[in-house]
Design an enzyme around this catalytic site. Structure first.
Site, PDB file in Angstrom:
ATOM      1  NE  ARG A  35      26.180  20.867  16.910  1.00 31.97           N
ATOM      2  CZ  ARG A  35      26.412  20.351  18.642  1.00 31.97           C
ATOM      3  NH1 ARG A  35      25.260  20.199  19.177  1.00 31.97           N
ATOM      4  NH2 ARG A  35      27.241  20.726  19.795  1.00 31.97           N
ATOM      5  CE  LYS A 199      28.018  25.774  38.686  1.00 37.07           C
ATOM      6  NZ  LYS A 199      27.583  24.331  39.162  1.00 37.07           N
ATOM      7  N   GLY A 355      29.470  27.548  24.279  1.00 41.59           N
ATOM      8  CA  GLY A 355      27.844  27.062  23.523  1.00 41.59           C
ATOM      9  C   GLY A 355      27.354  29.157  23.592  1.00 41.59           C
ATOM     10  N   GLY A 378      32.695  21.936  24.199  1.00 44.21           N
ATOM     11  CA  GLY A 378      33.447  20.953  25.551  1.00 44.21           C
ATOM     12  C   GLY A 378      34.946  20.567  24.578  1.00 44.21           C
TER      13      GLY A 378
HETATM   14  P1  ADP Z   1      30.062  29.113  27.380  1.00 36.21           P
HETATM   15  O1  ADP Z   1      29.167  28.340  27.033  1.00 36.21           O
HETATM   16  O2  ADP Z   1      30.120  29.907  25.880  1.00 36.21           O
HETATM   17  O3  ADP Z   1      32.073  28.083  27.468  1.00 36.21           O
HETATM   18  P2  ADP Z   1      29.979  29.628  30.037  1.00 36.21           P
HETATM   19  O4  ADP Z   1      28.922  28.214  29.793  1.00 36.21           O
HETATM   20  O5  ADP Z   1      30.581  29.017  30.837  1.00 36.21           O
HETATM   21  O6  ADP Z   1      29.689  30.019  28.198  1.00 36.21           O
HETATM   22  O7  ADP Z   1      28.695  30.609  30.377  1.00 36.21           O
HETATM   23  C1  ADP Z   1      27.607  31.338  30.277  1.00 36.21           C
HETATM   24  C2  ADP Z   1      26.952  31.389  31.792  1.00 36.21           C
HETATM   25  O8  ADP Z   1      27.229  32.262  31.873  1.00 36.21           O
HETATM   26  C3  ADP Z   1      25.278  32.376  30.609  1.00 36.21           C
HETATM   27  O9  ADP Z   1      23.948  31.019  31.256  1.00 36.21           O
HETATM   28  C4  ADP Z   1      25.257  32.889  31.684  1.00 36.21           C
HETATM   29  O10 ADP Z   1      24.000  33.139  32.015  1.00 36.21           O
HETATM   30  C5  ADP Z   1      26.330  33.288  33.152  1.00 36.21           C
HETATM   31  N1  ADP Z   1      26.729  34.438  33.079  1.00 36.21           N
HETATM   32  C6  ADP Z   1      27.244  35.310  33.096  1.00 36.21           C
HETATM   33  N2  ADP Z   1      27.417  36.696  33.460  1.00 36.21           N
HETATM   34  C7  ADP Z   1      26.557  35.544  34.939  1.00 36.21           C
HETATM   35  C8  ADP Z   1      26.104  36.631  35.795  1.00 36.21           C
HETATM   36  N3  ADP Z   1      26.710  37.476  36.930  1.00 36.21           N
HETATM   37  N4  ADP Z   1      25.858  35.943  36.836  1.00 36.21           N
HETATM   38  C9  ADP Z   1      24.961  33.961  36.530  1.00 36.21           C
HETATM   39  N5  ADP Z   1      25.303  33.977  35.836  1.00 36.21           N
HETATM   40  C10 ADP Z   1      26.359  35.174  34.555  1.00 36.21           C
HETATM   41 MG    MG Z   2      27.782  26.963  28.510  1.00 38.46          MG
END
Ligand code: ADP
Ligand code: MG
Length: 397
Positions: A35, A199, A355, A378
């Site tokens: 950053r 999620k 992230g 975010g």
């Molecule tokens: P980003 O930060 O890129 O927006 P998210 O925070 O939405 O992504 O999702 C990332 C998380 O999703 C990671 O910590 C990863 O471990 C989790 N994840 C991906 N697939 C699964 C799964 N099958 N079961 C549980 N967690 C998962």
């Molecule tokens: Mg995330």
């Protein structure tokens, strides 16, 4: 675009909001300076113009209202002084008389930093009085904190009103806006979005907003099990949001209505515990035994997603398709990265944000093949949801 490139800031005192919310270890040593590095082009441009620079940033989440030694920006100031090879002026005082004195004594090409802006509890309320005090320190305002652009805070948004003719986007912010606009306003077709992560609840609005724009929607990762369950499949112990089953069905219906091809995993690597060294079982269909949970995309899924990605001209990726933090379940996510890299070699425009997604693409070794990696987790998600970001609006108004 109100960028800084074509403006000369010689002799001006320029207030710059940056995102220096970097991770530190227990000894306050910075463990990832991305950053800070990303704000350097803006800082250097202003320095070489002969401006005096007053940096504003937040660090962590102060709660007490006032100075908290463990959340001081001092380690960042020391680091920046080294990077710039000159002393960055700083006071830990929150008294504006002290800060003003520092600002008034700044010479051309000199840089100072205000202590953690969130030590003022008014900051996160977008308070006008605080914004006014900050504004009184400088002649112009530059916002280069894309990571905080979704916040309507005093230093990210409110302050801009005091500089009706002297407010600008920094170079990092400008880069983000140009690429996001390209992605969402005039994407070359076919446009494929890959949405994953744990999620569905955190991505519903993103998916809704993308449906009218994309040709293909790939859903992977933890959130795909809510879709699978909605479709009557056995998902064992896989992560699932039972209260979002109807949402999943509605999104599928909406995708159909809008002629979007929806792709879900067709085979799964499952584990008997949520750990890297659990026992792994391959499920050739989405039919996961009760005692297991889905951890990563299987080989057929990787190929299916890969084929769609390779046929795309615009690609957006947010959310890993497996528990990529565990080496044994990073394969699906890495294969997405590899296919995207191949697609960009063939001329596609690819954007990656979020992230965890950014850390996954860096780990995969394909980061340099990505057309645009967003620095704001975010903030980028809110942009993709179709929201107006206060930090952007404040400059444009
Ligand atoms: P980003 O930060 O890129 O927006 P998210 O925070 O939405 O992504 O999702 C990332 C998380 O999703 C990671 O910590 C990863 O471990 C989790 N994840 C991906 N697939 C699964 C799964 N099958 N079961 C549980 N967690 C998962
Ligand atoms: Mg995330």
């Amino acid at each position: 675009m109100k960028g800084i490139s074509s403006v000369n800031f010689a002799g001006k005192k320029v207030l710059v909001r940056v995102d220096f919310n970097v991770p530190v270890d227990e000894n306050k040593k910075i463990t990832d300076d991305t950053r800070i590095q990303e704000a350097m082009p803006t800082i250097k441009k202003l320095m070489s113009d002969g401006a005096s620079i007053i940096l504003m940033a937040h660090f962590g989440r102060p709660k007490k209202g006032g100075f908290e030694p463990e959340l001081s920006l001092k380690p960042v100031v020391d680091y920046l002084s080294e990077l710039l090879n000159q002393k960055v002026a700083f006071t830990q005082s929150l008294d504006f008389n002290d800060i003003k004195e520092l600002a008034d004594n700044l010479k051309q090409g000199e840089v100072m930093m205000i202590e953690n802006i969130r030590f003022y509890p008014e900051e996160t309320k977008g308070d006008v009085e605080l914004a006014k005090k900050l504004a009184s320190l400088g002649d112009c305002y530059v916002n280069d904190a894309f990571g905080a652009a979704h916040r309507e805070h005093s230093s990210t948004a409110t302050i801009a009103q005091f500089f009706p003719n002297d407010k600008y986007f920094g170079l990092l912010m400008e880069h983000e806006i140009i690429n996001l606009t390209k992605l969402m306003n005039a994407p070359t077709k076919p446009f494929t979005a890959i949405i994953g992560g744990s999620k569905i609840s955190s991505k519903i609005d993103v998916i809704k907003n993308l449906l009218p724009l994309v040709d293909n929607l790939i859903i992977g990762g933890g959130m795909s099990y809510t879709f699978a369950k909605a479709n009557g499949k056995n998902i064992g112990k896989s992560i699932c949001e039972d209260d979002k089953i109807q949402v999943a069905l509605d999104l599928q219906e909406e995708a159909k209505k809008q002629n979007v091809n929806l792709y879900l995993p067709v085979d799964i690597l499952a584990g008997d515990a949520f750990s890297n060294d659990c026992n792994i079982k391959y499920c050739p269909e989405v039919n996961i035994p009760d005692e297991l949970e889905g951890m990563d995309a299987g080989e057929k899924t990787r190929e299916l997603f890969g084929k769609v990605i390779l046929d795309s001209k615009t690609i957006l990726w947010n959310g890993p398709v497996g528990v990529f933090e565990f080496e044994n379940f990073a394969g699906g996510t890495n294969s997405i990265a590899k296919y995207i890299a191949e697609a960009t070699d063939k001329g596609a425009f690819a954007a990656v944000g979020g992230g965890d997604s950014v850390s996954a693409i860096k780990k995969s070794g394909f980061a340099d093949k990505i057309s645009y990696i967003s620095t704001g987790g975010g903030a980028m998600l809110e942009y993709l949801e179709g929201k107006t970001l206060p930090g952007i609006k404040a400059i444009l108004d």
